[in-house]
Write a protein that holds these residues in place. Sequence first.
Motif: not given
Length: 70
Positions: A40-44, A1-6
């Motif tokens: 949903q990951r902003p970089s993908v 999990m990354l901080d930006e993950d929704n």
Amino acid sequence: MLDEDNGLVIDGVEVKTQSAGEAIRRLRGEPGTEVRLLVQRPSVSGPVTVTLRRQVLPALPDKMNGAWYN
């Protein structure tokens, strides 16, 4: 999990159909068991499936090195 993950889905159930308490209960479980998340990951460009193995986390003190945390 990354901080930006929704978070979108927890173990096959859409997050938007759950209360916060329901989502937390779905995330919690017996140590060693797995939970699958669709995020949903902003970089993908599309959703990403993440599988996490549950573990016991130590309790945090009210203060950490003199600084409050949220």
